[in-house]
Design a protein around this motif. Structure first.
Motif, PDB file in Angstrom:
ATOM      1  N   THR A   1       0.781  -1.267  -0.114  1.00 59.29           N
ATOM      2  CA  THR A   1       0.102   0.059   0.025  1.00 59.29           C
ATOM      3  C   THR A   1       0.934   1.093   0.103  1.00 59.29           C
ATOM      4  O   THR A   1       0.540   2.215  -0.723  1.00 59.29           O
ATOM      5  N   GLU A   2       2.054   1.272   0.697  1.00 60.76           N
ATOM      6  CA  GLU A   2       2.850   2.190   0.752  1.00 60.76           C
ATOM      7  C   GLU A   2       3.547   2.742  -0.539  1.00 60.76           C
ATOM      8  O   GLU A   2       3.923   3.641  -0.622  1.00 60.76           O
ATOM      9  N   GLN A   3       3.882   1.492  -1.216  1.00 61.92           N
ATOM     10  CA  GLN A   3       4.634   1.251  -2.599  1.00 61.92           C
ATOM     11  C   GLN A   3       3.700   2.076  -3.462  1.00 61.92           C
ATOM     12  O   GLN A   3       4.126   2.823  -4.253  1.00 61.92           O
ATOM     13  N   ILE A   4       2.506   1.298  -3.407  1.00 60.83           N
ATOM     14  CA  ILE A   4       1.374   2.110  -4.481  1.00 60.83           C
ATOM     15  C   ILE A   4       1.244   3.743  -4.168  1.00 60.83           C
ATOM     16  O   ILE A   4       1.351   4.507  -5.274  1.00 60.83           O
ATOM     17  N   SER A   5       1.143   4.054  -2.863  1.00 61.06           N
ATOM     18  CA  SER A   5       0.939   5.402  -2.576  1.00 61.06           C
ATOM     19  C   SER A   5       2.301   6.179  -3.219  1.00 61.06           C
ATOM     20  O   SER A   5       2.275   7.190  -3.507  1.00 61.06           O
ATOM     21  N   ALA A   6       3.513   5.663  -2.888  1.00 59.16           N
ATOM     22  CA  ALA A   6       4.668   6.398  -3.405  1.00 59.16           C
ATOM     23  C   ALA A   6       4.662   6.573  -4.892  1.00 59.16           C
ATOM     24  O   ALA A   6       5.026   7.622  -5.510  1.00 59.16           O
ATOM     25  N   GLU A   7       4.330   5.492  -5.363  1.00 55.81           N
ATOM     26  CA  GLU A   7       4.188   5.443  -6.893  1.00 55.81           C
ATOM     27  C   GLU A   7       3.372   6.386  -7.280  1.00 55.81           C
ATOM     28  O   GLU A   7       3.355   7.156  -8.460  1.00 55.81           O
ATOM     29  N   GLN A   8       2.011   6.370  -7.050  1.00 57.92           N
ATOM     30  CA  GLN A   8       1.056   7.568  -7.307  1.00 57.92           C
ATOM     31  C   GLN A   8       1.714   8.822  -6.972  1.00 57.92           C
ATOM     32  O   GLN A   8       1.329   9.783  -7.699  1.00 57.92           O
ATOM     33  N   ALA A   9       2.366   9.447  -5.820  1.00 63.33           N
ATOM     34  CA  ALA A   9       2.963  10.333  -5.823  1.00 63.33           C
ATOM     35  C   ALA A   9       3.797  10.788  -6.850  1.00 63.33           C
ATOM     36  O   ALA A   9       3.758  11.836  -7.285  1.00 63.33           O
ATOM     37  N   ARG A  10       4.685   9.747  -7.184  1.00 65.68           N
ATOM     38  CA  ARG A  10       5.749   9.926  -8.168  1.00 65.68           C
ATOM     39  C   ARG A  10       4.898  10.353  -9.576  1.00 65.68           C
ATOM     40  O   ARG A  10       5.496  11.311 -10.189  1.00 65.68           O
ATOM     41  N   PHE A  11       4.032   9.624  -9.794  1.00 63.19           N
ATOM     42  CA  PHE A  11       3.353   9.959 -10.906  1.00 63.19           C
ATOM     43  C   PHE A  11       2.513  10.937 -11.020  1.00 63.19           C
ATOM     44  O   PHE A  11       2.494  12.052 -11.831  1.00 63.19           O
ATOM     45  N   ALA A  12       1.959  11.696  -9.815  1.00 66.60           N
ATOM     46  CA  ALA A  12       1.562  12.958  -9.748  1.00 66.60           C
ATOM     47  C   ALA A  12       2.400  14.040  -9.934  1.00 66.60           C
ATOM     48  O   ALA A  12       1.974  15.382 -10.610  1.00 66.60           O
ATOM     49  N   GLU A  13       3.662  14.073  -9.492  1.00 65.50           N
ATOM     50  CA  GLU A  13       4.599  14.724  -9.900  1.00 65.50           C
ATOM     51  C   GLU A  13       5.158  14.867 -11.085  1.00 65.50           C
ATOM     52  O   GLU A  13       5.140  16.175 -11.569  1.00 65.50           O
ATOM     53  N   LEU A  14       5.284  13.827 -11.691  1.00 65.84           N
ATOM     54  CA  LEU A  14       5.487  13.637 -13.210  1.00 65.84           C
ATOM     55  C   LEU A  14       4.470  14.408 -14.216  1.00 65.84           C
ATOM     56  O   LEU A  14       4.965  15.129 -14.735  1.00 65.84           O
ATOM     57  N   ARG A  15       3.322  13.972 -13.602  1.00 68.21           N
ATOM     58  CA  ARG A  15       1.871  14.813 -14.300  1.00 68.21           C
ATOM     59  C   ARG A  15       2.180  16.458 -14.135  1.00 68.21           C
ATOM     60  O   ARG A  15       2.067  16.972 -15.282  1.00 68.21           O
ATOM     61  N   ALA A  16       2.344  16.801 -12.901  1.00 70.80           N
ATOM     62  CA  ALA A  16       2.231  18.314 -12.699  1.00 70.80           C
ATOM     63  C   ALA A  16       3.603  18.894 -13.345  1.00 70.80           C
ATOM     64  O   ALA A  16       3.147  19.976 -14.028  1.00 70.80           O
ATOM     65  N   LYS A  17       4.625  18.367 -13.594  1.00 76.03           N
ATOM     66  CA  LYS A  17       5.814  19.004 -14.304  1.00 76.03           C
ATOM     67  C   LYS A  17       5.692  18.724 -15.824  1.00 76.03           C
ATOM     68  O   LYS A  17       5.584  19.791 -16.632  1.00 76.03           O
ATOM     69  N   THR A  18       4.937  17.769 -16.317  1.00 76.13           N
ATOM     70  CA  THR A  18       4.581  17.867 -17.716  1.00 76.13           C
ATOM     71  C   THR A  18       3.483  18.803 -18.055  1.00 76.13           C
ATOM     72  O   THR A  18       3.780  19.442 -19.183  1.00 76.13           O
ATOM     73  N   ASP A  19       2.727  18.938 -17.363  1.00 72.70           N
ATOM     74  CA  ASP A  19       1.647  19.971 -17.512  1.00 72.70           C
ATOM     75  C   ASP A  19       2.286  21.368 -17.397  1.00 72.70           C
ATOM     76  O   ASP A  19       1.631  22.291 -18.397  1.00 72.70           O
ATOM     77  N   ARG A  20       3.192  21.763 -16.451  1.00 74.61           N
ATOM     78  CA  ARG A  20       3.710  23.116 -16.351  1.00 74.61           C
ATOM     79  C   ARG A  20       4.662  23.275 -17.640  1.00 74.61           C
ATOM     80  O   ARG A  20       4.492  24.214 -18.558  1.00 74.61           O
ATOM     81  N   GLU A  21       5.191  22.182 -18.167  1.00 75.57           N
ATOM     82  CA  GLU A  21       6.264  22.610 -19.334  1.00 75.57           C
ATOM     83  C   GLU A  21       5.469  22.522 -20.636  1.00 75.57           C
ATOM     84  O   GLU A  21       5.615  23.278 -21.519  1.00 75.57           O
ATOM     85  N   LEU A  22       4.410  21.995 -20.691  1.00 76.28           N
ATOM     86  CA  LEU A  22       3.374  21.928 -21.717  1.00 76.28           C
ATOM     87  C   LEU A  22       2.621  23.229 -21.744  1.00 76.28           C
ATOM     88  O   LEU A  22       2.447  23.827 -22.942  1.00 76.28           O
TER      89      LEU A  22
END
Length: 101
Positions: A4-25
Motif C-alpha cells: 500500500t505504501e509502495q502504491i502510494s509512493a508510485e502514485q505520488a511520483r506519477f502525480a509529480e511527473l504529471r504536474a511537471k509535464t503540465d507546466r512544461e506543456l
C-alpha cells in the motif's frame, strides 16, 4: 515498505511527473501562441502555422489537468487573439481576391 505504501509512493511520483509535464506543456503552448501572434513565422506558410497553433492549443489546453485558472485564462485569451488574427487575415485575403476580379 508495504504494498500500500509502495502504491502510494508510485502514485505520488506519477502525480509529480504529471504536474511537471503540465507546466512544461503550458510553457510550450504559451511560446507557440506568442510566436504565431507575433508573426515570427513569415512567408507563405505563416497562416497555416497560425491555424495549426490555434487548433493544437485548443486540444492541448483541454488536456492539461493541473493548470491554474489564471494560466488557463491566459492561454485561452492568447488563443482567442490568434483566432481573431487568422479570421481578419482570411477576410482581408478574400477582399483582395474579390477586388481583383
Amino acid at each position: 515498505m508495504t504494498s500500500t505504501e509502495q502504491i502510494s509512493a508510485e502514485q505520488a511520483r506519477f502525480a509529480e511527473l504529471r504536474a511537471k509535464t503540465d507546466r512544461e506543456l503550458a510553457v510550450l503552448l504559451h511560446r507557440r501562441l506568442h510566436a504565431a501572434l507575433a508573426g515570427q513565422v513569415s512567408g507563405p506558410g505563416s497562416r497555416t502555422h497560425a491555424e495549426e497553433a490555434y487548433t493544437q492549443a485548443g486540444v492541448l489546453i483541454a488536456l492539461i489537468h493541473h493548470l491554474p485558472a489564471k494560466e488557463r485564462k491566459l492561454l485561452e485569451g492568447l488563443r482567442a487573439q490568434l483566432r481573431v488574427l487568422v479570421e481578419n487575415e482570411l477576410i482581408s485575403q478574400e477582399a483582395s481576391v474579390g477586388a481583383s476580379c
